[in-house]
Design an enzyme around this catalytic site. Sequence first.
Site, PDB file in Angstrom:
ATOM      1  CB  SER A 180       3.331  -8.636   5.357  1.00  0.00           C
ATOM      2  OG  SER A 180       3.674  -7.279   5.496  1.00  0.00           O
ATOM      3  CB  THR A 230     -10.936   2.071   0.868  1.00  0.00           C
ATOM      4  OG1 THR A 230     -11.748   1.239   1.726  1.00  0.00           O
ATOM      5  CG2 THR A 230     -11.111   1.614  -0.574  1.00  0.00           C
ATOM      6  CG  HIS A 231      -6.835  -1.547   3.837  1.00  0.00           C
ATOM      7  ND1 HIS A 231      -5.854  -1.664   2.878  1.00  0.00           N
ATOM      8  CD2 HIS A 231      -6.244  -0.904   4.888  1.00  0.00           C
ATOM      9  CE1 HIS A 231      -4.724  -1.112   3.318  1.00  0.00           C
ATOM     10  NE2 HIS A 231      -4.943  -0.651   4.524  1.00  0.00           N
ATOM     11  CD1 TRP A 270       7.405   0.944  -3.347  1.00  0.00           C
ATOM     12  CD2 TRP A 270       6.535  -1.060  -3.857  1.00  0.00           C
ATOM     13  NE1 TRP A 270       8.166   0.403  -4.358  1.00  0.00           N
ATOM     14  CE2 TRP A 270       7.653  -0.828  -4.688  1.00  0.00           C
ATOM     15  CE3 TRP A 270       5.840  -2.260  -3.972  1.00  0.00           C
ATOM     16  CZ2 TRP A 270       8.070  -1.760  -5.642  1.00  0.00           C
ATOM     17  CZ3 TRP A 270       6.254  -3.175  -4.908  1.00  0.00           C
ATOM     18  CH2 TRP A 270       7.364  -2.931  -5.736  1.00  0.00           C
ATOM     19  CB  THR A 288      -0.940   0.015   1.224  1.00  0.00           C
ATOM     20  OG1 THR A 288      -1.762  -1.161   1.209  1.00  0.00           O
ATOM     21  CG2 THR A 288      -1.817   1.257   1.208  1.00  0.00           C
ATOM     22  NE  ARG A 290       7.493  -8.292   7.849  1.00  0.00           N
ATOM     23  CZ  ARG A 290       7.953  -9.518   7.557  1.00  0.00           C
ATOM     24  NH1 ARG A 290       8.912 -10.047   8.293  1.00  0.00           N
ATOM     25  NH2 ARG A 290       7.448 -10.202   6.548  1.00  0.00           N
TER      26      ARG A 290
END
Length: 309
Positions: free
Chosen positions: A143, A112-113, A71, A69, A269
């Site tokens: 992740s 939005t997810h 990125w 997201t 991460r």
Amino acid sequence: MNVSLHRTLKMELVKIVDEFGNKMHYKRYQGRTYHPDFLGNVGDHLTEIAAYQGQPGDVLLCTFPKSGTHWVFNMVQMIRANNYDYSGTPVVMEFQPISEVESLTSPRMYLTHLGYHSIPMAARQGNIKIIQVLRNPKDTAVSYYEFFNSMKNVAYEGTFDCFLKYFISNEFVAVGSSMFTYMKEWEEAKKDNKKLNVLYLRYEDLKKNLSENILKITKFLNLDRTEDFLRGVEENVLFERLKEKHDSNLGETERWKNNAEGGRLPVYRKGRIGDWKNKFTVAQNEMFDAVYKEKMEEMGLPLDEFVFE
């Protein structure tokens, strides 16, 4: 297992503690599970999101959590603004008031997810451009688990094994569905809604063919950018570059100060393909593959829709 329910209007607050001490809590509304940080009683805010008309030139980023997201958000915003500035964390429609979307300055992009059926009607009618990103579900699961582990006041606390079992079910604490249901609803939308003005991207393809995808995004946005500038975008969205900027004050937010120091979400991460191999046991992998096969067949999608490399 201990399950407690608290009903408010048509919404339930669900708290689960199993016999091993794994804890999860979420909001349930009309049979779907939502992250506890979803605003209000869920229903009222879903109505606001659905009714949002947007402004000319808006872009809606649609991703299942932990699918690249930040990125993609920063990549797109660099292309649109014609500079290499770091744009930080996007406004998330389900977690922030619509007024915060309205207050964004041009070029506006918000996130939005939520699954397809909960995005703004204006986007479903083709009046808001959509960029939708999917990632290998196994890497997404790892992740997401590590994301929760890196924060405080989170929706899930416990082992990865328990997390994975919830992840593949519709009882998962997310944004209205499991990842499989999320994929299914978008796949149906691709087939049935010809009005959608959408660019579909894959995380793995972005990693392997970044320059091609940057050009694809630029064309989708009907922008004219020089080759030198786009090469600069490619350099500035490299994982270490973005992580360095995010770790500065540019990554701080007010919205997430209750969950992370300075409100800086732990979103950078590893940024690798195939990291699931370092986390899954053989048994977990076999369980996941069986569910994946079942769900892919239900959706009429090929089993190699995502290559588990």
